[in-house]
Motif scaffolding. Sequence first.
Motif, PDB file in Angstrom:
ATOM      1  N   HIS A  59       3.217  -1.200  -3.218  1.00 14.03           N
ATOM      2  CA  HIS A  59       2.970   0.352  -3.653  1.00 14.03           C
ATOM      3  C   HIS A  59       4.262   1.458  -3.327  1.00 14.03           C
ATOM      4  O   HIS A  59       4.653   1.815  -4.313  1.00 14.03           O
ATOM      5  N   GLU A  60       4.133   1.494  -1.831  1.00 22.62           N
ATOM      6  CA  GLU A  60       6.004   2.263  -2.117  1.00 22.62           C
ATOM      7  C   GLU A  60       6.671   1.924  -2.068  1.00 22.62           C
ATOM      8  O   GLU A  60       7.472   2.738  -2.334  1.00 22.62           O
ATOM      9  N   GLY A  65       4.223   6.810  -2.520  1.00 19.71           N
ATOM     10  CA  GLY A  65       4.444   6.774  -1.012  1.00 19.71           C
ATOM     11  C   GLY A  65       2.655   7.731  -0.339  1.00 19.71           C
ATOM     12  O   GLY A  65       2.554   7.700   0.728  1.00 19.71           O
ATOM     13  N   VAL A  66       2.002   7.483  -1.586  1.00 18.17           N
ATOM     14  CA  VAL A  66       0.129   8.183  -0.922  1.00 18.17           C
ATOM     15  C   VAL A  66      -0.327   7.558  -1.207  1.00 18.17           C
ATOM     16  O   VAL A  66      -0.933   7.084  -2.716  1.00 18.17           O
ATOM     17  N   THR A  67      -1.227   7.580  -0.549  1.00 19.73           N
ATOM     18  CA  THR A  67      -2.691   7.001  -1.055  1.00 19.73           C
ATOM     19  C   THR A  67      -3.884   7.525  -0.768  1.00 19.73           C
ATOM     20  O   THR A  67      -3.965   7.937   1.110  1.00 19.73           O
ATOM     21  N   VAL A  68      -4.452   7.637  -0.978  1.00 18.43           N
ATOM     22  CA  VAL A  68      -6.408   8.966  -0.922  1.00 18.43           C
ATOM     23  C   VAL A  68      -7.348   7.717  -1.167  1.00 18.43           C
ATOM     24  O   VAL A  68      -7.085   7.293  -2.070  1.00 18.43           O
ATOM     25  N   GLU A  94      -3.975   5.866 -11.674  1.00 19.36           N
ATOM     26  CA  GLU A  94      -3.461   5.499 -10.297  1.00 19.36           C
ATOM     27  C   GLU A  94      -4.547   5.352  -9.339  1.00 19.36           C
ATOM     28  O   GLU A  94      -4.313   5.062  -8.183  1.00 19.36           O
ATOM     29  N   VAL A  95      -6.166   5.008  -9.721  1.00 20.09           N
ATOM     30  CA  VAL A  95      -7.442   5.230  -9.262  1.00 20.09           C
ATOM     31  C   VAL A  95      -6.821   3.312  -9.012  1.00 20.09           C
ATOM     32  O   VAL A  95      -7.618   2.566  -9.931  1.00 20.09           O
ATOM     33  N   VAL A 111      -7.202   6.033  -4.280  1.00 24.43           N
ATOM     34  CA  VAL A 111      -6.272   6.850  -5.226  1.00 24.43           C
ATOM     35  C   VAL A 111      -4.245   6.358  -4.875  1.00 24.43           C
ATOM     36  O   VAL A 111      -4.608   6.834  -4.058  1.00 24.43           O
ATOM     37  N   ILE A 112      -3.679   6.467  -5.966  1.00 23.07           N
ATOM     38  CA  ILE A 112      -2.052   6.330  -5.521  1.00 23.07           C
ATOM     39  C   ILE A 112      -1.350   6.809  -6.246  1.00 23.07           C
ATOM     40  O   ILE A 112      -1.605   7.371  -7.030  1.00 23.07           O
TER      41      ILE A 112
END
Length: 152
Positions: A59-60, A65-68, A94-95, A111-112
């Motif tokens: 995904h990056e 660049g962010v995964t939560v 995004e989920v 979530v990305i």
Amino acid sequence: MIDLDDTDRAILRALVEDASQSASALGRRFGLSQPATWRRIRRMEEAGVFRGRRVEIDHERLGFGVTVFLGVKLATKGRVSLEDFERAVSAIPEVQTVQHVLGVYDYRLRVIARDLSDFERVLRRRIMTLPGLGQVDANVLLSEELLPGPLG
């Protein structure tokens, strides 16, 4: 449960490392013929040891660049059905994963987002508007190492 011998486990570990390997390449690696290797793989697949082969997306490299990880507690379970919540959250691109869990939270979401401001937009406009949403707790992923697990 299926009985796996050392060769089956070795093939399985090799497939976990790289699922695109052919049966003939695996056979050469483990001293088996291509048909014998294919039969072993097929037997494990039919027994449900693994389900298909997937492409792992970076995904990056695609700009995310962010995964939560979000812990989600529903406000009142009786007022909104779990199916309604699951259907609504699954519609958010995004989920990446929706896990119904037991414990402090009802759901765990992966979530990305492109960056933190993009995540804030997704959180405010999409996640916080979900039906039945109560408490949300966020954990930002710093690093991740995927391990094959106890394959023997």
